[in-house]
Design an enzyme around this catalytic site. Structure first.
Site, short mmCIF file in Angstrom:
data_model
loop_
_atom_site.label_atom_id
_atom_site.label_comp_id
_atom_site.label_asym_id
_atom_site.label_seq_id
_atom_site.Cartn_x
_atom_site.Cartn_y
_atom_site.Cartn_z
N LYS A 49 43.31 -2.53 25.25
CA LYS A 49 42.98 -4.00 25.09
C LYS A 49 44.13 -4.94 25.33
O LYS A 49 43.83 -6.12 25.65
CB LYS A 49 42.83 -3.96 23.65
CG LYS A 49 41.79 -3.14 23.13
CD LYS A 49 41.61 -3.29 21.57
CE LYS A 49 40.89 -2.20 20.97
NZ LYS A 49 41.07 -2.18 19.46
N GLY A 50 45.51 -4.58 25.62
CA GLY A 50 46.57 -5.23 25.88
C GLY A 50 46.24 -6.37 26.84
O GLY A 50 47.08 -7.59 26.74
N ASP A 106 49.49 -5.31 30.23
CA ASP A 106 50.30 -6.27 29.07
C ASP A 106 51.73 -6.08 29.36
O ASP A 106 52.62 -6.82 29.82
CB ASP A 106 49.90 -6.48 27.72
CG ASP A 106 49.85 -4.96 27.09
OD1 ASP A 106 49.82 -3.85 27.81
OD2 ASP A 106 49.69 -5.16 25.66
N ASP A 109 56.47 -0.37 29.83
CA ASP A 109 57.32 -0.01 29.01
C ASP A 109 58.08 1.36 29.64
O ASP A 109 58.91 1.31 30.33
CB ASP A 109 56.88 0.00 27.65
CG ASP A 109 57.81 0.38 26.53
OD1 ASP A 109 59.03 0.30 26.84
OD2 ASP A 109 57.52 0.98 25.30
N VAL A 159 57.60 -6.19 21.21
CA VAL A 159 56.85 -7.45 21.28
C VAL A 159 55.43 -7.52 21.11
O VAL A 159 54.55 -6.71 21.20
CB VAL A 159 57.10 -8.06 22.80
CG1 VAL A 159 58.50 -8.35 23.00
CG2 VAL A 159 56.50 -6.94 23.68
N ASP A 165 49.74 -6.17 20.88
CA ASP A 165 49.53 -5.89 19.34
C ASP A 165 50.74 -4.96 18.69
O ASP A 165 51.67 -4.30 19.47
CB ASP A 165 48.23 -5.13 19.17
CG ASP A 165 48.21 -3.42 19.56
OD1 ASP A 165 48.92 -3.34 20.61
OD2 ASP A 165 47.98 -2.65 18.89
P1 IMP Z 1 54.25 2.75 28.43
O1 IMP Z 1 53.29 4.06 28.67
O2 IMP Z 1 55.39 3.32 27.61
O3 IMP Z 1 54.64 1.87 29.56
O4 IMP Z 1 53.38 1.84 27.45
C1 IMP Z 1 52.47 0.76 27.91
C2 IMP Z 1 51.48 0.55 26.75
O5 IMP Z 1 52.31 0.43 25.49
C3 IMP Z 1 51.28 -1.05 26.91
O6 IMP Z 1 50.05 -0.94 27.40
C4 IMP Z 1 51.24 -1.60 25.76
O7 IMP Z 1 50.17 -1.88 25.15
C5 IMP Z 1 52.21 -0.87 24.81
N1 IMP Z 1 53.45 -1.06 24.45
C6 IMP Z 1 54.62 -0.71 25.05
N2 IMP Z 1 55.58 -1.60 24.43
C7 IMP Z 1 54.92 -2.52 23.56
C8 IMP Z 1 55.53 -3.64 22.78
O8 IMP Z 1 56.72 -3.95 22.60
N3 IMP Z 1 54.47 -4.17 22.09
C9 IMP Z 1 53.28 -3.86 22.16
N4 IMP Z 1 52.76 -2.93 22.96
C10 IMP Z 1 53.70 -2.29 23.38
MG MG Z 2 48.19 -1.20 25.76
#
Ligand code: IMP
Ligand code: MG
Length: 188
Positions: A49-50, A106, A109, A159, A165
């Site tokens: 949803k981000g 969004d 990470d 964040v 969220d």
């Molecule tokens: P990744 O797979 O670790 O890159 O995570 C990506 C997903 O995790 C993003 O789509 C975000 O929805 C969520 N996410 C990662 N870091 C944050 C944060 O600081 N705040 C909120 N959502 C996050």
């Molecule tokens: Mg997300």
């Protein structure tokens, strides 16, 4: 902690990026994208949803014709740390074969979510495939992936706001803020 009966919505995030700064940056990205895809039709693929707030603002500032579709993946649950497990909860409706596709997310990470999505989408033979993320947290990268367009590089903080969220809260904040990890952990 038994005395911590606060709902996470009671934690007021510290402002990191103001509403005005977001608007200015989203307009810059929209102009860049409009130039890059001039004369073409773009399939904008939002990761739910981000991405929805960012996507809604971005496409309204772009001047190229767009088709919009969404995909829902889940990797987080209510924790602030990635599980590394990505699941397609809802697939997109359109075929992306031979289309110019722009994935909108969004936050980049660890990169595990987006790299899974990109590998999955490549199998569907799009003509081109690019990524725009509102925020990039390079400090925490675990997968070798880069976004083609980045709104803001952000520090290693949790964040929230403007779509992002914490346990489904704060998505509607007009600014981007962060909540202290210690508070988040007590809540989660
Ligand atoms: P990744 O797979 O670790 O890159 O995570 C990506 C997903 O995790 C993003 O789509 C975000 O929805 C969520 N996410 C990662 N870091 C944050 C944060 O600081 N705040 C909120 N959502 C996050
Ligand atoms: Mg997300």
């Amino acid at each position: 902690m038994s005395t911590r009966a606060l709902s996470s919505t009671n934690l007021t995030p510290t402002v990191l990026i103001t509403k005005e700064a977001i608007e200015k940056r989203v307009r810059e990205l929209a102009d860049q994208l409009s130039a890059e895809y001039a004369g073409r039709e773009l399939l904008v693929l939002g990761i739910l949803k981000g991405s929805w707030v960012f996507l809604a603002d971005l496409v309204r500032m772009m001047s190229v014709p767009v088709i919009i579709d969404f995909m829902t993946v889940s990797s987080y649950g209510a924790s602030t740390k990635t599980s590394g497990i990505v699941k397609v909860v809802l697939d997109l409706k359109c075929s992306i074969e031979n289309r110019d596709v722009l994935v909108v997310e969004d936050i980049l990470d660890s990169g595990l979510t987006l790299s899974y999505i990109i590998e999955n989408l490549k199998l569907r033979r799009p003509r081109s495939l690019k990524i725009v993320v509102l925020m990039d947290k390079p400090a925490r990268r675990r997968a070798a992936i880069k976004a083609d367009y980045v709104g803001f590089e952000v520090p290693d903080k949790f964040v929230v706001g403007y779509g992002a969220d914490y346990a489904e809260r704060y998505r509607n904040l007009p600014y981007i803020g962060y909540i202290e990890e210690s508070a988040a952990k007590d809540e989660g």
